[in-house]
Write a protein that holds these residues in place. Structure first.
Motif, PDB file in Angstrom:
ATOM      1  N   TRP A  91      -4.700  24.507 -17.657  1.00 29.37           N
ATOM      2  CA  TRP A  91      -5.848  25.428 -17.734  1.00 29.37           C
ATOM      3  C   TRP A  91      -5.425  26.886 -17.662  1.00 29.37           C
ATOM      4  O   TRP A  91      -6.057  27.759 -18.259  1.00 29.37           O
ATOM      5  N   LYS A 171     -16.358  23.561 -16.309  1.00 30.88           N
ATOM      6  CA  LYS A 171     -16.987  23.781 -15.000  1.00 30.88           C
ATOM      7  C   LYS A 171     -16.242  23.123 -13.850  1.00 30.88           C
ATOM      8  O   LYS A 171     -16.531  23.406 -12.687  1.00 30.88           O
ATOM      9  N   TYR A 172     -15.297  22.259 -14.179  1.00 28.95           N
ATOM     10  CA  TYR A 172     -14.523  21.620 -13.118  1.00 28.95           C
ATOM     11  C   TYR A 172     -13.191  22.328 -12.903  1.00 28.95           C
ATOM     12  O   TYR A 172     -12.334  21.811 -12.222  1.00 28.95           O
ATOM     13  N   ALA A 173     -13.017  23.480 -13.608  1.00 27.48           N
ATOM     14  CA  ALA A 173     -11.773  24.247 -13.440  1.00 27.48           C
ATOM     15  C   ALA A 173     -12.100  25.541 -12.728  1.00 27.48           C
ATOM     16  O   ALA A 173     -13.261  25.932 -12.599  1.00 27.48           O
ATOM     17  N   SER A 174     -11.064  26.194 -12.300  1.00 29.98           N
ATOM     18  CA  SER A 174     -11.242  27.471 -11.628  1.00 29.98           C
ATOM     19  C   SER A 174     -10.231  28.454 -12.213  1.00 29.98           C
ATOM     20  O   SER A 174      -9.008  28.214 -12.130  1.00 29.98           O
ATOM     21  N   PRO A 175     -10.659  29.528 -12.770  1.00 26.00           N
ATOM     22  CA  PRO A 175     -12.070  29.826 -13.011  1.00 26.00           C
ATOM     23  C   PRO A 175     -12.626  28.900 -14.096  1.00 26.00           C
ATOM     24  O   PRO A 175     -11.883  28.305 -14.873  1.00 26.00           O
ATOM     25  N   GLN A 176     -13.901  28.869 -14.192  1.00 30.13           N
ATOM     26  CA  GLN A 176     -14.493  27.954 -15.146  1.00 30.13           C
ATOM     27  C   GLN A 176     -14.365  28.453 -16.599  1.00 30.13           C
ATOM     28  O   GLN A 176     -14.537  27.656 -17.528  1.00 30.13           O
ATOM     29  N   ARG A 178     -12.079  30.731 -19.505  1.00 31.72           N
ATOM     30  CA  ARG A 178     -10.848  31.458 -19.865  1.00 31.72           C
ATOM     31  C   ARG A 178     -10.918  31.812 -21.363  1.00 31.72           C
ATOM     32  O   ARG A 178     -11.517  31.067 -22.162  1.00 31.72           O
TER      33      ARG A 178
END
Length: 685
Positions: A91, A171-176, A178
């Motif tokens: 990600w 939405k399950y990544a941070s940040p959501q 990129r």
């Protein structure tokens, strides 16, 4: 006895991820081993460290054996879907852009461009969107393991420098969210513009001709920056450097610059691949009319001939008017014909060409064409006056003309006594000098002159004062036959300068002096002719008549005529051999006819061997040619190498046939004949 199977996706009997059998050790699939445990008597499966690989449809199956029935029974549970929410593994570097590298790849105006945005992995797959990009078509190329969106568009110079962004939402990544972007660098040509300074039209001739004129080529836009170059003349190129403009300088504007096409060309990587990019400007250089003058058949014209004057030209403006002028003569129009030129028409003929310029006013050119009218006047001057026989005289051939280089060719003479003209041999030159002149040299003298353009002649009558003399070509016979009761005229033709008066002719009867008439009353005189006419002739009128005439110069002329009745002819005179006409067997002779006795006469030719006595007749009826004229006859059938005597006499019909006395006898020798015998010995007879 029973066993329980936990299955995923594939629910066939032999496929399982975990298996529990009473009294046996639990069995696990290799992919899940270490992360799964079975509890509650095999009724519960626990998976730890769940990953995206674990996503799927799960179920359990119970099998047991009824001994009293001696068979197996199977019972399957409902299926349960296990969904594992995980971010993409990479990600931090998402999303990934493909198909264009602004460092190594070049996009050209008009190319079709495909940009690909992708994010591998993650559950659910990332959502991809394009922003700030050229309008085009988007295609979703995602698979179960990767989110992929392709953007396709046609590159345009308007896209150059724009930033195209792909955004991934997870939405399950941070940040959501990129993003990745690329700046579009579109290779394209610049827009060219040309400015002339000063503004066209320029001026190419005269004292106010344009100097230091410039053409400024300006390049707007374009990528990469273009190199500009000018091409205005063959083999003349001004190369520029990278920059917004390039100047072409004309230190002196000339006529040849008019209508010249100048090309400003821009070169960059786009033009190297896609073709030339240029802009042209056609120069407009106004100038005075340029004239070309021509004369037909040429500008050297013979007097009284015609000439065609032609004036043609070109100019800018092209609306040229023409006018020819010479002295007080002036005619509008480009072509003019002048008829019957004379020597005063020699000079410079001007053609004026004029055109009107809206900026520079009237443009006038005057050009001159020299016309020379060739002429030649010839006259003869007699340097002495009051010439008489025995004097010396000089005739000068005087000339005036153009060109003035004279060739005095010939002198001709026409006697005033006859009409034919004779060339005076050996008399080329300007001066004709004669010594001890006589009346036969009185007449018209002509000098012929050439001045390379014309041949002309001048004539002059040369009068020579002299006493009366018999006319050498018109005098009538002085032996005149007149029948009784007939008429007779005695005519005296003379030459004299000055002419005698009629009273200066005096007729008298000399022999016998028995005139029964007044002779002077029978005469009539005018000019150079005097006639004495006797009508109704009597026997007393026969005899000798004389006429005396004087003109105050030299001695008197006295001419006598004998008037008689018809009689025998007189003997021929001047019998001679014609040179070159005698052969071995023939000869030709000639004599002069004498007075015919007043009747028609013929001639008799006789010949004999010089050693013999007998005369033979060659011809007895040879016609008369007229008193005083030559008569010719050929004698044939003569003997070679023999000498002959020849004579001739005249015959008329007087008294039934009368002969004159014989002429003088001449002797003629025939030529010999040369024979060859068989032994080549010569015999001459």
């Amino acid at each position: 006895m029973e066993y329980i199977l936990f299955q995923k996706d594939d629910f066939t009997e032999k496929n399982y991820i975990a298996r529990h059998e009473e009294g046996s050790k639990d069995d696990y699939d290799i992919t899940i081993k270490g992360r799964a445990t079975i509890s509650h008597g095999g009724r519960e499966l626990t998976i730890v460290n769940v990953s995206v690989e674990d996503v799927g449809l799960y179920g359990c199956r119970i099998s047991y054996f009824e001994e009293h029935q001696n068979q197996y029974y199977h019972k399957a549970s409902q299926k349960v879907f296990l969904d594992v929410k995980v971010p993409p593994p990479e990600w931090r570097s998402a999303p990934i852009l493909r198909r264009y590298n602004q460092v190594t790849d070049t996009i050209y105006d008009g190319d079709i461009v495909n940009l690909t945005c992708r994010v591998p992995g993650g559950n659910p797959l990332s959502q991809l969107t394009w922003s700030g990009c050229p309008n085009g078509s988007q295609t979703d190329l995602s698979s179960s393991t990767e989110a992929v969106v392709q953007l396709q568009f046609v590159a345009s110079s308007s896209h150059h420098g724009s930033v195209c962004t792909c955004t991934a939402l997870q939405k399950y990544a941070s940040p959501q969210e990129r993003s990745s972007n690329v700046t579009l660098l579109i290779a394209h040509p610049p827009t060219l513009d040309i400015m002339a300074s000063p503004a066209l039209p320029w001026f190419a001739t005269g004292g106010n001709a344009t100097v230091n004129a410039t053409l400024n080529c300006t390049a707007t836009g374009g990528y990469p920056p273009a190199t500009l170059s000018w091409v205005c003349k063959e083999n003349s190129t001004q190369n520029g450097t990278e920059g917004p403009s390039l100047l072409s300088v004309f230190p002196y504007v000339g006529v040849d610059d008019d209508k010249m096409v100048c090309v400003c060309e821009a070169r960059n990587s786009y033009t190297a691949v896609k073709g030339r990019v240029f802009k042209t400007i056609q120069l407009d250089a106004e100038y005075h009319p340029q004239l070309e003058l021509t004369a037909l058949p040429g500008n050297m014209i013979k007097e009284h001939d015609s000439v065609r004057l032609m004036c043609s030209g070109h100019g800018n403006p092209s609306n040229i008017t023409y006018r020819w002028e010479h002295g007080e003569w002036s005619m509008a129009g480009s072509n003019q014909t002048i008829l019957n030129l004379n020597r005063t028409d020699t000079g410079n003929y001007s053609c004026t060409g004029a055109s009107n310029s809206s900026r520079y006013g009237q443009l006038i050119t005057v050009q001159y064409l020299p016309i020379t009218v060739n002429y030649l006047d010839v006259q003869i001057a007699i340097l002495e006056t009051n010439l008489t026989e025995g004097d010396n005289v000089t005739l000068e051939c005087q000339t005036e003309g153009v060109p003035s280089l004279y060739d005095f060719k010939d002198w001709n003479f026409q006697s005033y006594l006859m009409n034919d003209t004779q060339l005076l041999n050996g008399t080329r030159g300007k001066i004709l000098h004669m010594e001890n002149i006589n009346y036969m040299e009185s007449g018209t003298y002509t000098c012929v002159v050439n001045n390379t353009a014309l041949v002309r002649h001048g004539s002059k009558l040369l009068p020579i004062l002299h006493s009366p003399k018999l006319h050498p070509y018109r005098q009538a016979s002085q032996q005149v036959v007149a029948p009784v009761n007939g008429n007779v005229t005695l005519s005296l033709y003379i030459v004299a300068n000055p002419e005698p008066k009629p009273a200066d002719f005096v007729w008298t009867k000399v022999k016998p002096d028995n005139a029964s008439r007044n002779v002077s009353e029978l005469a009539s005189s005018a000019g150079l002719v005097s006639n004495l006419t006797i009508g109704n002739v009597r026997e007393s009128d026969y005899g000798e008549y004389c006429c005396e005439v004087a003109n105050g110069i030299g001695e008197k002329l006295k001419v006598c005529f004998n008037v008689s009745a018809q009689g025998p002819p007189l003997a021929p005179t001047g019998l001679h051999e014609i040179p070159g006409r005698t052969t071995a067997i023939s000869t030709q002779v000639q004599w002069v006819s004498a007075f015919s006795g007043g009747l028609t006469q013929v001639f008799v030719v006789e010949y004999k061997d010089e050693a013999g006595e007998i005369w033979e007749t060659s011809a007895s009826d040879i016609n008369d040619t007229g008193e005083g004229k030559n008569v010719t006859h050929k004698i044939d059938n003569l003997t070679p190498a023999t000498a002959y005597n020849i004579r001739v006499k005249a015959k008329n019909s007087y008294n039934g046939g009368s002969y004159s006395v014989y002429s003088d006898v001449i002797s003629i020798a025939m030529k010999g004949i040369l024979f060859y015998n068989l032994l080549n010995e010569n015999l001459s007879l």
